[in-house]
Scaffold this motif. Sequence first.
Motif, PDB file in Angstrom:
ATOM      1  N   THR A 141       0.869  -1.177   0.000  1.00 11.41           N
ATOM      2  CA  THR A 141       0.000   0.000   0.000  1.00 11.41           C
ATOM      3  C   THR A 141       0.905   1.226   0.000  1.00 11.41           C
ATOM      4  OG1 THR A 141      -0.012   0.099   2.409  1.00 11.41           O
ATOM      5  CG2 THR A 141      -1.783  -1.199   1.346  1.00 11.41           C
ATOM      6  N   ASP A 142       0.321   2.414  -0.111  1.00  8.56           N
ATOM      7  CA  ASP A 142       1.132   3.629  -0.008  1.00  8.56           C
ATOM      8  C   ASP A 142       1.831   3.695   1.344  1.00  8.56           C
ATOM      9  OD1 ASP A 142       0.374   4.377  -2.566  1.00  8.56           O
ATOM     10  OD2 ASP A 142      -1.192   5.765  -1.892  1.00  8.56           O
ATOM     11  N   ALA A 143       1.097   3.321   2.403  1.00  9.08           N
ATOM     12  CA  ALA A 143       1.713   3.290   3.735  1.00  9.08           C
ATOM     13  C   ALA A 143       2.828   2.247   3.780  1.00  9.08           C
ATOM     14  CB  ALA A 143       0.655   2.983   4.801  1.00  9.08           C
ATOM     15  N   GLY A 144       2.635   1.130   3.086  1.00 11.60           N
ATOM     16  CA  GLY A 144       3.644   0.082   3.029  1.00 11.60           C
ATOM     17  C   GLY A 144       4.903   0.531   2.314  1.00 11.60           C
ATOM     18  N   VAL A 145       4.735   1.303   1.249  1.00 13.97           N
ATOM     19  CA  VAL A 145       5.891   1.832   0.511  1.00 13.97           C
ATOM     20  C   VAL A 145       6.722   2.725   1.425  1.00 13.97           C
ATOM     21  CG1 VAL A 145       6.591   3.363  -1.384  1.00 13.97           C
ATOM     22  CG2 VAL A 145       4.815   1.641  -1.767  1.00 13.97           C
ATOM     23  N   ALA A 146       6.050   3.634   2.147  1.00 11.83           N
ATOM     24  CA  ALA A 146       6.759   4.551   3.044  1.00 11.83           C
ATOM     25  C   ALA A 146       7.412   3.789   4.201  1.00 11.83           C
ATOM     26  CB  ALA A 146       5.785   5.605   3.579  1.00 11.83           C
ATOM     27  N   PHE A 147       6.666   2.866   4.804  1.00  8.38           N
ATOM     28  CA  PHE A 147       7.202   2.086   5.913  1.00  8.38           C
ATOM     29  C   PHE A 147       8.421   1.280   5.470  1.00  8.38           C
ATOM     30  CE2 PHE A 147       7.629  -1.666   8.517  1.00  8.38           C
ATOM     31  CZ  PHE A 147       7.473  -1.180   9.804  1.00  8.38           C
ATOM     32  N   THR A 148       8.318   0.642   4.307  1.00  3.07           N
ATOM     33  CA  THR A 148       9.402  -0.215   3.814  1.00  3.07           C
ATOM     34  C   THR A 148      10.644   0.595   3.491  1.00  3.07           C
ATOM     35  OG1 THR A 148       7.785  -1.799   3.004  1.00  3.07           O
ATOM     36  CG2 THR A 148      10.008  -1.971   2.098  1.00  3.07           C
ATOM     37  N   ALA A 149      10.472   1.789   2.953  1.00  2.26           N
ATOM     38  CA  ALA A 149      11.630   2.642   2.660  1.00  2.26           C
ATOM     39  C   ALA A 149      12.419   2.920   3.943  1.00  2.26           C
ATOM     40  CB  ALA A 149      11.182   3.944   2.007  1.00  2.26           C
ATOM     41  N   ASP A 150      11.716   3.267   5.009  1.00  2.00           N
ATOM     42  CA  ASP A 150      12.387   3.498   6.291  1.00  2.00           C
ATOM     43  C   ASP A 150      12.969   2.204   6.846  1.00  2.00           C
ATOM     44  OD1 ASP A 150      11.729   6.193   6.211  1.00  2.00           O
ATOM     45  OD2 ASP A 150       9.959   5.962   7.492  1.00  2.00           O
ATOM     46  N   ALA A 151      12.213   1.111   6.724  1.00  2.00           N
ATOM     47  CA  ALA A 151      12.650  -0.175   7.272  1.00  2.00           C
ATOM     48  C   ALA A 151      13.914  -0.675   6.585  1.00  2.00           C
ATOM     49  CB  ALA A 151      11.524  -1.207   7.148  1.00  2.00           C
ATOM     50  N   VAL A 152      14.037  -0.444   5.291  1.00  2.00           N
ATOM     51  CA  VAL A 152      15.237  -0.878   4.569  1.00  2.00           C
ATOM     52  C   VAL A 152      16.468  -0.136   5.091  1.00  2.00           C
ATOM     53  CG1 VAL A 152      16.385  -0.780   2.304  1.00  2.00           C
ATOM     54  CG2 VAL A 152      14.078  -1.733   2.498  1.00  2.00           C
ATOM     55  N   GLU A 153      16.319   1.146   5.355  1.00  2.00           N
ATOM     56  CA  GLU A 153      17.444   1.909   5.915  1.00  2.00           C
ATOM     57  C   GLU A 153      17.831   1.349   7.283  1.00  2.00           C
ATOM     58  OE1 GLU A 153      19.302   4.184   4.337  1.00  2.00           O
ATOM     59  OE2 GLU A 153      18.048   3.684   2.609  1.00  2.00           O
ATOM     60  N   THR A 154      16.834   1.045   8.103  1.00  2.00           N
ATOM     61  CA  THR A 154      17.094   0.461   9.421  1.00  2.00           C
ATOM     62  C   THR A 154      17.725  -0.914   9.279  1.00  2.00           C
ATOM     63  OG1 THR A 154      15.248   1.705  10.365  1.00  2.00           O
ATOM     64  CG2 THR A 154      16.034  -0.202  11.624  1.00  2.00           C
ATOM     65  N   ALA A 155      17.254  -1.696   8.310  1.00  2.00           N
ATOM     66  CA  ALA A 155      17.801  -3.045   8.092  1.00  2.00           C
ATOM     67  C   ALA A 155      19.283  -2.987   7.718  1.00  2.00           C
ATOM     68  CB  ALA A 155      17.007  -3.772   7.009  1.00  2.00           C
ATOM     69  N   LEU A 156      19.671  -1.995   6.963  1.00  2.00           N
ATOM     70  CA  LEU A 156      21.090  -1.832   6.636  1.00  2.00           C
ATOM     71  C   LEU A 156      21.907  -1.582   7.908  1.00  2.00           C
ATOM     72  CD1 LEU A 156      20.764   0.331   3.398  1.00  2.00           C
ATOM     73  CD2 LEU A 156      21.606  -2.029   3.545  1.00  2.00           C
ATOM     74  N   ASP A 157      21.355  -0.768   8.800  1.00  2.00           N
ATOM     75  CA  ASP A 157      22.031  -0.517  10.083  1.00  2.00           C
ATOM     76  C   ASP A 157      22.081  -1.784  10.933  1.00  2.00           C
ATOM     77  OD1 ASP A 157      22.335   2.158   9.342  1.00  2.00           O
ATOM     78  OD2 ASP A 157      20.576   2.824  10.475  1.00  2.00           O
ATOM     79  N   ILE A 158      21.006  -2.565  10.909  1.00  2.00           N
ATOM     80  CA  ILE A 158      20.952  -3.820  11.661  1.00  2.00           C
ATOM     81  C   ILE A 158      22.030  -4.776  11.158  1.00  2.00           C
ATOM     82  CG2 ILE A 158      19.561  -5.910  12.049  1.00  2.00           C
ATOM     83  CD1 ILE A 158      17.083  -3.976  12.027  1.00  2.00           C
ATOM     84  N   SER A 159      22.140  -4.899   9.849  1.00  2.00           N
ATOM     85  CA  SER A 159      23.165  -5.772   9.274  1.00  2.00           C
ATOM     86  C   SER A 159      24.560  -5.299   9.669  1.00  2.00           C
ATOM     87  CB  SER A 159      23.034  -5.828   7.750  1.00  2.00           C
ATOM     88  OG  SER A 159      21.859  -6.508   7.385  1.00  2.00           O
ATOM     89  N   ALA A 160      24.775  -3.999   9.606  1.00  4.82           N
ATOM     90  CA  ALA A 160      26.087  -3.454   9.970  1.00  4.82           C
ATOM     91  C   ALA A 160      26.398  -3.732  11.437  1.00  4.82           C
ATOM     92  CB  ALA A 160      26.128  -1.953   9.684  1.00  4.82           C
ATOM     93  N   GLU A 161      25.410  -3.584  12.309  1.00  2.00           N
ATOM     94  CA  GLU A 161      25.638  -3.858  13.726  1.00  2.00           C
ATOM     95  C   GLU A 161      25.898  -5.353  13.968  1.00  2.00           C
ATOM     96  OE1 GLU A 161      23.502  -3.300  18.089  1.00  2.00           O
ATOM     97  OE2 GLU A 161      22.749  -2.127  16.392  1.00  2.00           O
ATOM     98  N   THR A 162      25.177  -6.203  13.243  1.00  2.52           N
ATOM     99  CA  THR A 162      25.344  -7.645  13.405  1.00  2.52           C
ATOM    100  C   THR A 162      26.779  -8.073  13.104  1.00  2.52           C
ATOM    101  OG1 THR A 162      23.020  -8.069  12.873  1.00  2.52           O
ATOM    102  CG2 THR A 162      24.549  -9.920  12.603  1.00  2.52           C
ATOM    103  N   VAL A 163      27.368  -7.508  12.071  1.00  5.13           N
ATOM    104  CA  VAL A 163      28.719  -7.901  11.660  1.00  5.13           C
ATOM    105  C   VAL A 163      29.768  -6.868  12.084  1.00  5.13           C
ATOM    106  CG1 VAL A 163      27.895  -9.308   9.734  1.00  5.13           C
ATOM    107  CG2 VAL A 163      28.469  -6.896   9.344  1.00  5.13           C
ATOM    108  N   GLY A 164      29.425  -6.071  13.064  1.00  3.08           N
ATOM    109  CA  GLY A 164      30.292  -4.972  13.488  1.00  3.08           C
ATOM    110  C   GLY A 164      31.683  -5.379  13.940  1.00  3.08           C
ATOM    111  N   ASN A 165      31.842  -6.613  14.388  1.00  4.11           N
ATOM    112  CA  ASN A 165      33.164  -7.067  14.833  1.00  4.11           C
ATOM    113  C   ASN A 165      34.008  -7.637  13.700  1.00  4.11           C
ATOM    114  OD1 ASN A 165      32.587  -6.377  17.488  1.00  4.11           O
ATOM    115  ND2 ASN A 165      31.734  -8.386  17.952  1.00  4.11           N
ATOM    116  N   LEU A 166      33.481  -7.619  12.488  1.00  2.00           N
ATOM    117  CA  LEU A 166      34.197  -8.175  11.335  1.00  2.00           C
ATOM    118  C   LEU A 166      34.698  -7.057  10.429  1.00  2.00           C
ATOM    119  CD1 LEU A 166      31.680 -11.018  10.327  1.00  2.00           C
ATOM    120  CD2 LEU A 166      33.663 -11.197  11.833  1.00  2.00           C
ATOM    121  N   THR A 167      35.772  -7.344   9.716  1.00  2.00           N
ATOM    122  CA  THR A 167      36.255  -6.407   8.709  1.00  2.00           C
ATOM    123  C   THR A 167      35.384  -6.547   7.464  1.00  2.00           C
ATOM    124  OG1 THR A 167      37.747  -7.993   7.646  1.00  2.00           O
ATOM    125  CG2 THR A 167      38.640  -6.728   9.537  1.00  2.00           C
ATOM    126  N   PRO A 168      35.401  -5.558   6.574  1.00  2.00           N
ATOM    127  CA  PRO A 168      34.628  -5.695   5.329  1.00  2.00           C
ATOM    128  C   PRO A 168      34.995  -6.964   4.554  1.00  2.00           C
ATOM    129  CG  PRO A 168      35.302  -3.421   5.609  1.00  2.00           C
ATOM    130  CD  PRO A 168      35.985  -4.211   6.704  1.00  2.00           C
TER     131      PRO A 168
END
Length: 145
Positions: A105-132
């Motif tokens: 939905t339109d609300a889903g598009v907006a929510f998902t856009a924000d959620a994807v940005e947060t998911a990138l941060d989540i992934s970065a935090e998950t592997v934070g102790n590793l080198t690229p």
Amino acid sequence: MTDLAEPQTQTAPYQLEDQVGFKLRLANQRHLEIFNRRMPDITPTQFAVLAKLRDEAKISQNQLGRLVGMDAATTKGVVDRLRKKGLVQSSPSVTDMRRLEISLTDAGVAFTADAVETALDISAETVGNLTPREVERLLTLLDKL
């Protein structure tokens, strides 16, 4: 006659902490804790559906399930919960009335856009102790499993 009390072969002792399944479970638990803390409004499974719908726009419920690795019953439950949250909608397929097509939905598009940005941060935090380089190697190795 062989004595059944004696081991027939010499093997290394089993150490739970050294097993791949144990280590994967601990890593997954860490990731889920981070996910739940950073994105409490949806589950990782719901996020996967939203992220895939962001990529696909409109897709059959069955195909959506296959793309995110879920069986039909689980997919239906996830879609129903996301529909109740107002993030996805379903409509009959124009080519096959037996098939439901799912989209954001339109609300889903907006929510998902924000959620994807947060998911990138989540992934970065998950592997934070590793080198690229280690992250790249880890992802390559996981793809092989």
